[in-house]
Design a protein around this motif. Sequence first.
Motif, PDB file in Angstrom:
ATOM      1  N   MET A 102     -13.557  63.477  43.824  1.00 45.21           N
ATOM      2  CA  MET A 102     -12.597  64.148  44.707  1.00 45.21           C
ATOM      3  C   MET A 102     -11.186  63.674  44.415  1.00 45.21           C
ATOM      4  O   MET A 102     -10.239  64.467  44.363  1.00 45.21           O
ATOM      5  N   ASN A 103     -11.032  62.369  44.223  1.00 45.76           N
ATOM      6  CA  ASN A 103      -9.718  61.787  43.964  1.00 45.76           C
ATOM      7  C   ASN A 103      -9.147  62.260  42.632  1.00 45.76           C
ATOM      8  O   ASN A 103      -8.011  62.753  42.559  1.00 45.76           O
ATOM      9  N   ILE A 104      -9.951  62.129  41.588  1.00 45.68           N
ATOM     10  CA  ILE A 104      -9.505  62.541  40.257  1.00 45.68           C
ATOM     11  C   ILE A 104      -9.322  64.057  40.194  1.00 45.68           C
ATOM     12  O   ILE A 104      -8.332  64.560  39.637  1.00 45.68           O
ATOM     13  N   GLY A 105     -10.271  64.780  40.783  1.00 45.55           N
ATOM     14  CA  GLY A 105     -10.184  66.238  40.774  1.00 45.55           C
ATOM     15  C   GLY A 105      -8.956  66.754  41.487  1.00 45.55           C
ATOM     16  O   GLY A 105      -8.345  67.750  41.072  1.00 45.55           O
ATOM     17  N   GLY A 106      -8.572  66.083  42.561  1.00 42.94           N
ATOM     18  CA  GLY A 106      -7.369  66.488  43.286  1.00 42.94           C
ATOM     19  C   GLY A 106      -6.122  66.361  42.435  1.00 42.94           C
ATOM     20  O   GLY A 106      -5.263  67.251  42.429  1.00 42.94           O
ATOM     21  N   ARG A 107      -6.035  65.263  41.692  1.00 44.34           N
ATOM     22  CA  ARG A 107      -4.870  65.062  40.828  1.00 44.34           C
ATOM     23  C   ARG A 107      -4.871  66.057  39.667  1.00 44.34           C
ATOM     24  O   ARG A 107      -3.821  66.619  39.314  1.00 44.34           O
ATOM     25  N   ILE A 108      -6.033  66.310  39.086  1.00 42.99           N
ATOM     26  CA  ILE A 108      -6.144  67.290  38.002  1.00 42.99           C
ATOM     27  C   ILE A 108      -5.693  68.665  38.483  1.00 42.99           C
ATOM     28  O   ILE A 108      -4.957  69.381  37.792  1.00 42.99           O
ATOM     29  N   GLN A 109      -6.120  69.028  39.683  1.00 41.29           N
ATOM     30  CA  GLN A 109      -5.761  70.331  40.240  1.00 41.29           C
ATOM     31  C   GLN A 109      -4.258  70.435  40.492  1.00 41.29           C
ATOM     32  O   GLN A 109      -3.631  71.453  40.179  1.00 41.29           O
ATOM     33  N   ARG A 110      -3.681  69.369  41.050  1.00 46.30           N
ATOM     34  CA  ARG A 110      -2.233  69.394  41.332  1.00 46.30           C
ATOM     35  C   ARG A 110      -1.409  69.474  40.054  1.00 46.30           C
ATOM     36  O   ARG A 110      -0.306  70.023  40.054  1.00 46.30           O
ATOM     37  N   LYS A 111      -1.924  68.909  38.973  1.00 54.53           N
ATOM     38  CA  LYS A 111      -1.219  68.957  37.694  1.00 54.53           C
ATOM     39  C   LYS A 111      -1.477  70.254  36.942  1.00 54.53           C
ATOM     40  O   LYS A 111      -0.863  70.507  35.910  1.00 54.53           O
ATOM     41  N   GLY A 112      -2.416  71.059  37.449  1.00 54.79           N
ATOM     42  CA  GLY A 112      -2.716  72.336  36.814  1.00 54.79           C
ATOM     43  C   GLY A 112      -3.455  72.208  35.500  1.00 54.79           C
ATOM     44  O   GLY A 112      -3.354  73.091  34.639  1.00 54.79           O
ATOM     45  N   GLN A 113      -4.214  71.127  35.341  1.00 54.95           N
ATOM     46  CA  GLN A 113      -4.962  70.917  34.107  1.00 54.95           C
ATOM     47  C   GLN A 113      -6.263  71.739  34.124  1.00 54.95           C
ATOM     48  O   GLN A 113      -6.869  71.938  35.177  1.00 54.95           O
ATOM     49  N   PRO A 114      -6.721  72.195  32.969  1.00 57.00           N
ATOM     50  CA  PRO A 114      -7.914  73.059  32.906  1.00 57.00           C
ATOM     51  C   PRO A 114      -9.243  72.297  32.883  1.00 57.00           C
ATOM     52  O   PRO A 114     -10.283  72.889  32.640  1.00 57.00           O
ATOM     53  N   VAL A 115      -9.221  70.992  33.108  1.00 53.56           N
ATOM     54  CA  VAL A 115     -10.447  70.192  33.056  1.00 53.56           C
ATOM     55  C   VAL A 115     -11.309  70.468  34.294  1.00 53.56           C
ATOM     56  O   VAL A 115     -10.823  70.398  35.425  1.00 53.56           O
ATOM     57  N   LYS A 116     -12.587  70.765  34.095  1.00 55.54           N
ATOM     58  CA  LYS A 116     -13.503  71.010  35.200  1.00 55.54           C
ATOM     59  C   LYS A 116     -14.202  69.710  35.570  1.00 55.54           C
ATOM     60  O   LYS A 116     -14.724  68.998  34.712  1.00 55.54           O
ATOM     61  N   VAL A 117     -14.216  69.391  36.853  1.00 51.93           N
ATOM     62  CA  VAL A 117     -14.814  68.153  37.346  1.00 51.93           C
ATOM     63  C   VAL A 117     -16.242  68.435  37.828  1.00 51.93           C
ATOM     64  O   VAL A 117     -16.464  69.310  38.661  1.00 51.93           O
ATOM     65  N   LEU A 118     -17.211  67.683  37.297  1.00 57.36           N
ATOM     66  CA  LEU A 118     -18.614  67.885  37.637  1.00 57.36           C
ATOM     67  C   LEU A 118     -19.299  66.570  37.979  1.00 57.36           C
ATOM     68  O   LEU A 118     -19.061  65.547  37.330  1.00 57.36           O
ATOM     69  N   HIS A 119     -20.158  66.616  38.987  1.00 54.49           N
ATOM     70  CA  HIS A 119     -21.019  65.471  39.273  1.00 54.49           C
ATOM     71  C   HIS A 119     -22.173  65.504  38.263  1.00 54.49           C
ATOM     72  O   HIS A 119     -22.592  66.568  37.832  1.00 54.49           O
ATOM     73  N   ILE A 120     -22.665  64.340  37.889  1.00 55.26           N
ATOM     74  CA  ILE A 120     -23.725  64.284  36.879  1.00 55.26           C
ATOM     75  C   ILE A 120     -24.967  65.059  37.318  1.00 55.26           C
ATOM     76  O   ILE A 120     -25.691  65.610  36.490  1.00 55.26           O
ATOM     77  N   ALA A 121     -25.198  65.143  38.629  1.00 50.31           N
ATOM     78  CA  ALA A 121     -26.344  65.931  39.125  1.00 50.31           C
ATOM     79  C   ALA A 121     -26.198  67.396  38.737  1.00 50.31           C
ATOM     80  O   ALA A 121     -27.187  68.058  38.381  1.00 50.31           O
ATOM     81  N   GLU A 122     -24.979  67.928  38.810  1.00 47.36           N
ATOM     82  CA  GLU A 122     -24.735  69.324  38.454  1.00 47.36           C
ATOM     83  C   GLU A 122     -24.956  69.546  36.959  1.00 47.36           C
ATOM     84  O   GLU A 122     -25.492  70.583  36.545  1.00 47.36           O
ATOM     85  N   VAL A 123     -24.539  68.585  36.150  1.00 45.55           N
ATOM     86  CA  VAL A 123     -24.714  68.693  34.701  1.00 45.55           C
ATOM     87  C   VAL A 123     -26.195  68.669  34.336  1.00 45.55           C
ATOM     88  O   VAL A 123     -26.678  69.509  33.570  1.00 45.55           O
ATOM     89  N   LEU A 124     -26.909  67.712  34.897  1.00 43.77           N
ATOM     90  CA  LEU A 124     -28.339  67.574  34.590  1.00 43.77           C
ATOM     91  C   LEU A 124     -29.167  68.722  35.137  1.00 43.77           C
ATOM     92  O   LEU A 124     -30.287  68.972  34.668  1.00 43.77           O
ATOM     93  N   ASN A 125     -28.620  69.449  36.091  1.00 41.69           N
ATOM     94  CA  ASN A 125     -29.329  70.596  36.659  1.00 41.69           C
ATOM     95  C   ASN A 125     -28.946  71.909  35.978  1.00 41.69           C
ATOM     96  O   ASN A 125     -29.394  72.973  36.376  1.00 41.69           O
ATOM     97  N   SER A 126     -28.118  71.817  34.946  1.00 45.16           N
ATOM     98  CA  SER A 126     -27.701  73.015  34.204  1.00 45.16           C
ATOM     99  C   SER A 126     -28.748  73.371  33.174  1.00 45.16           C
ATOM    100  O   SER A 126     -28.913  72.663  32.167  1.00 45.16           O
ATOM    101  N   ILE A 127     -29.469  74.443  33.419  1.00 44.07           N
ATOM    102  CA  ILE A 127     -30.515  74.842  32.468  1.00 44.07           C
ATOM    103  C   ILE A 127     -30.377  76.331  32.137  1.00 44.07           C
ATOM    104  O   ILE A 127     -29.697  77.065  32.824  1.00 44.07           O
TER     105      ILE A 127
END
Length: 238
Positions: free
Chosen positions: A213-238
């Motif tokens: 949440m902390n890092i994602g908030g700063r990324i969003q405010r800076k307008g960076q295109p990096v997507k923030v994901l929890h490892i659970a979401e990554v491991l559940n990507s099938i």
Amino acid sequence: MKVTLFATCLVDLFQSNVGKATVELLERLGCEIDFPESQICCGQPAYNSGYTKESKDAMKKMIKTFSDAEYIVTPSGSCAAMFKEYPVLFKGDAVWERKAASLAAKTYELSQFIVDVLKVTDVGATLKGKATYHTSCHMTRLLKVKEAPAILLSHVRGLEMTPLPDAQNCCGFGGTFSVKMGDISGQMVEEKVCNIEATGADFLIGGDAGCLMNIGGRIQRKGQPVKVLHIAEVLNSI
């Protein structure tokens, strides 16, 4: 195997998608999931703010709530580490020390549980792109979970992992620290985001909702295109 989910406050209130991904992932790996609705905060914010005595009421509630669990799994290294701290906080208490030790012994962070208990290193996930991983302080320094996330992510098909410069540095969240020391916290997360940008990653992955949440908030405010994901979401990507 029956698993009792400790969702955590941040997942419950702000990142329910992480809780859903955790349940789906564990079910896909053959686990039966139980979710006791009486679970509340683990007491960490109050404890870290110096209110040890007051935080113990929440801790006792959680000990009772999970007393019948076989395995407790949480998508948070920070909250898992707090459960592990309970036996120390109740040391010498004739009633609660033993119960706290039992709770701590059966508590696992998600990636730790998958690798160390289920003995699975490849969950069959697929995510195309370049990613870097944030090693949250509590997970690596208190819980000592360092290898499991890297092992699981290394087997995600299509995912190129790249090292994060100064990965050992705190992102500045630190729970109540980010509130009490806002200016310092802001500089710390700015440094973290600059390092993330330097990797050229499409995704930032982590295992603690607060950090993300902390890092994602700063990324969003800076307008960076990096997507923030929890490892659970990554491991559940099938």
